[in-house]
Design an enzyme around this catalytic site. Structure first.
Site, PDB file in Angstrom:
ATOM      1  N   GLU A  99       8.673  11.018 -21.998  1.00 26.58           N
ATOM      2  CA  GLU A  99       8.762  12.648 -21.824  1.00 26.58           C
ATOM      3  C   GLU A  99       9.057  13.206 -23.350  1.00 26.58           C
ATOM      4  O   GLU A  99       9.603  12.664 -23.970  1.00 26.58           O
ATOM      5  CB  GLU A  99       9.763  12.670 -20.756  1.00 26.58           C
ATOM      6  CG  GLU A  99       8.928  13.230 -19.409  1.00 26.58           C
ATOM      7  CD  GLU A  99       8.048  14.308 -19.591  1.00 26.58           C
ATOM      8  OE1 GLU A  99       7.696  14.660 -20.494  1.00 26.58           O
ATOM      9  OE2 GLU A  99       8.094  14.949 -18.180  1.00 26.58           O
ATOM     10  N   ASP A 100       8.278  14.141 -23.362  1.00 23.54           N
ATOM     11  CA  ASP A 100       8.641  15.229 -24.452  1.00 23.54           C
ATOM     12  C   ASP A 100      10.141  15.906 -24.274  1.00 23.54           C
ATOM     13  O   ASP A 100      10.845  15.994 -25.333  1.00 23.54           O
ATOM     14  CB  ASP A 100       7.649  16.250 -24.718  1.00 23.54           C
ATOM     15  CG  ASP A 100       7.437  17.118 -23.041  1.00 23.54           C
ATOM     16  OD1 ASP A 100       7.751  16.706 -22.300  1.00 23.54           O
ATOM     17  OD2 ASP A 100       6.354  17.769 -23.200  1.00 23.54           O
ATOM     18  N   ASP A 103      14.012  19.591 -18.890  1.00 24.75           N
ATOM     19  CA  ASP A 103      14.499  20.859 -19.003  1.00 24.75           C
ATOM     20  C   ASP A 103      15.180  20.940 -17.518  1.00 24.75           C
ATOM     21  O   ASP A 103      16.669  20.549 -17.557  1.00 24.75           O
ATOM     22  CB  ASP A 103      13.198  21.643 -18.963  1.00 24.75           C
ATOM     23  CG  ASP A 103      13.566  23.204 -19.087  1.00 24.75           C
ATOM     24  OD1 ASP A 103      14.548  23.455 -19.750  1.00 24.75           O
ATOM     25  OD2 ASP A 103      12.898  24.042 -18.726  1.00 24.75           O
ATOM     26  N   PHE A 152      13.534  27.941 -26.281  1.00 23.51           N
ATOM     27  CA  PHE A 152      11.998  27.636 -25.941  1.00 23.51           C
ATOM     28  C   PHE A 152      11.954  26.850 -27.241  1.00 23.51           C
ATOM     29  O   PHE A 152      11.664  27.811 -28.021  1.00 23.51           O
ATOM     30  CB  PHE A 152      11.383  28.486 -25.231  1.00 23.51           C
ATOM     31  CG  PHE A 152      10.133  27.847 -24.691  1.00 23.51           C
ATOM     32  CD1 PHE A 152      10.227  27.363 -23.723  1.00 23.51           C
ATOM     33  CD2 PHE A 152       9.044  28.143 -25.498  1.00 23.51           C
ATOM     34  CE1 PHE A 152       9.029  26.828 -22.994  1.00 23.51           C
ATOM     35  CE2 PHE A 152       7.704  27.181 -25.015  1.00 23.51           C
ATOM     36  CZ  PHE A 152       7.528  26.679 -23.747  1.00 23.51           C
ATOM     37  N   ARG A 165       0.998  22.746 -30.622  1.00 19.73           N
ATOM     38  CA  ARG A 165       1.357  21.520 -30.504  1.00 19.73           C
ATOM     39  C   ARG A 165       1.455  20.732 -31.789  1.00 19.73           C
ATOM     40  O   ARG A 165       2.035  19.601 -31.632  1.00 19.73           O
ATOM     41  CB  ARG A 165       0.365  20.781 -29.264  1.00 19.73           C
ATOM     42  CG  ARG A 165       0.678  21.485 -27.960  1.00 19.73           C
ATOM     43  CD  ARG A 165      -0.197  20.549 -26.999  1.00 19.73           C
ATOM     44  NE  ARG A 165      -0.325  21.098 -25.711  1.00 19.73           N
ATOM     45  CZ  ARG A 165       0.421  20.926 -24.630  1.00 19.73           C
ATOM     46  NH1 ARG A 165       1.605  20.218 -24.762  1.00 19.73           N
ATOM     47  NH2 ARG A 165       0.284  21.355 -23.422  1.00 19.73           N
TER      48      ARG A 165
HETATM   49  P1  IMP Z   1      11.432  20.247 -16.220  1.00 17.97           P
HETATM   50  O1  IMP Z   1      10.828  19.792 -14.754  1.00 17.97           O
HETATM   51  O2  IMP Z   1      12.044  21.687 -15.824  1.00 17.97           O
HETATM   52  O3  IMP Z   1      12.370  19.172 -16.764  1.00 17.97           O
HETATM   53  O4  IMP Z   1      10.242  20.609 -16.988  1.00 17.97           O
HETATM   54  C1  IMP Z   1       9.860  19.740 -18.111  1.00 17.97           C
HETATM   55  C2  IMP Z   1       8.761  19.937 -18.727  1.00 17.97           C
HETATM   56  O5  IMP Z   1       8.655  21.632 -19.035  1.00 17.97           O
HETATM   57  C3  IMP Z   1       8.274  19.531 -20.012  1.00 17.97           C
HETATM   58  O6  IMP Z   1       7.521  18.407 -19.865  1.00 17.97           O
HETATM   59  C4  IMP Z   1       7.595  20.770 -20.755  1.00 17.97           C
HETATM   60  O7  IMP Z   1       6.362  20.279 -20.360  1.00 17.97           O
HETATM   61  C5  IMP Z   1       8.129  22.008 -20.281  1.00 17.97           C
HETATM   62  N1  IMP Z   1       9.093  22.654 -21.067  1.00 17.97           N
HETATM   63  C6  IMP Z   1      10.449  22.472 -20.944  1.00 17.97           C
HETATM   64  N2  IMP Z   1      11.056  23.014 -21.954  1.00 17.97           N
HETATM   65  C7  IMP Z   1      10.115  23.249 -22.872  1.00 17.97           C
HETATM   66  C8  IMP Z   1      10.250  23.945 -24.309  1.00 17.97           C
HETATM   67  O8  IMP Z   1      11.558  24.524 -24.695  1.00 17.97           O
HETATM   68  N3  IMP Z   1       9.166  24.196 -24.822  1.00 17.97           N
HETATM   69  C9  IMP Z   1       7.839  23.497 -24.368  1.00 17.97           C
HETATM   70  N4  IMP Z   1       7.776  23.066 -22.896  1.00 17.97           N
HETATM   71  C10 IMP Z   1       9.022  23.009 -22.259  1.00 17.97           C
HETATM   72 MG    MG Z   2       5.680  18.053 -20.398  1.00 20.00          MG
END
Ligand code: IMP
Ligand code: MG
Length: 180
Positions: A99-100, A103, A152, A165
């Site tokens: 995963e990147d 959040d 962000f 990206r």
């Molecule tokens: P989660 O389900 O809230 O944990 O969402 C995770 C996803 O939200 C990541 O895989 C990203 O695609 C997106 N995301 C969350 N924070 C960021 C950020 O700071 N920059 C870019 N994408 C983000």
């Molecule tokens: Mg993602």
């Protein structure tokens, strides 16, 4: 213009490389003698995935998933939808999901539940970035690149509206971009 849209660099390219190297070493040690299916979550993880797999000295297969998260409009509950599923059967395999960023934790939590049903031998999560201040659900990640504050970020695969990206560093986006 890319440069004027960036407020500051949060994780420079050199630090990213060191983090990825360390993660690769840990994974190589933990799975010594085993084979992996390494799963790239598109699109955000594409660059991290490409760097990480080359730091892991194990036999492996690649697989790719595309997910989309959506709300039901009335609550904050989000479920994930599989836009593109794995091509490998993961039953009795060692699966490493790449995963990147974590959040709220909702994406990775529902993905984990979904993949566990397919009965892998083991299922581990590696994330480049982690924003624990934003966590809404309990989730354990097995390998963590870097904990970052609640800002962000873009670059190194991460986007804002599908842009940025390709930046080499992980950067905080300038607020002027949001108000455009
Ligand atoms: P989660 O389900 O809230 O944990 O969402 C995770 C996803 O939200 C990541 O895989 C990203 O695609 C997106 N995301 C969350 N924070 C960021 C950020 O700071 N920059 C870019 N994408 C983000
Ligand atoms: Mg993602």
């Amino acid at each position: 213009m890319l440069n004027t849209d960036i407020e500051r660099v949060l994780v420079p390219q050199k630090e990213i490389a060191q983090i990825v190297k360390n993660l690769g070493k840990q994974i190589t040690n933990d799975f010594a003698g085993e084979e992996l299916v390494v799963v790239c979550i598109l699109k955000g993880s594409s660059i991290f995935f490409s760097d990480l797999v080359r730091e892991i000295d194990l036999d492996m297969k690649f697989d790719f998933m595309v997910l989309s998260s959506y709300g039901n409009g009335t609550t904050t509950t989000r479920e994930i939808k599989i836009v593109k599923d794995l091509t490998e059967d993961i039953k009795d395999k060692n699966v490493l999901v790449v995963e990147d960023i974590i959040d709220s934790g909702r994406t990775i939590k529902s993905l984990k539940e979904l993949l566990e049903k397919r009965e892998p031998k083991c299922l581990k999560i590696v994330t480049m970035l982690n924003k624990p201040d934003r966590r809404e659900v309990d989730i354990v990640t097995d390998y963590n690149g870097k904990v970052i504050p609640d800002e962000f970020v873009v670059g190194y695969g991460l986007d804002y509206a599908q842009n940025y990206r390709n930046l080499k560093d992980i950067c905080v986006l300038s607020p002027s971009v949001y108000s455009k």
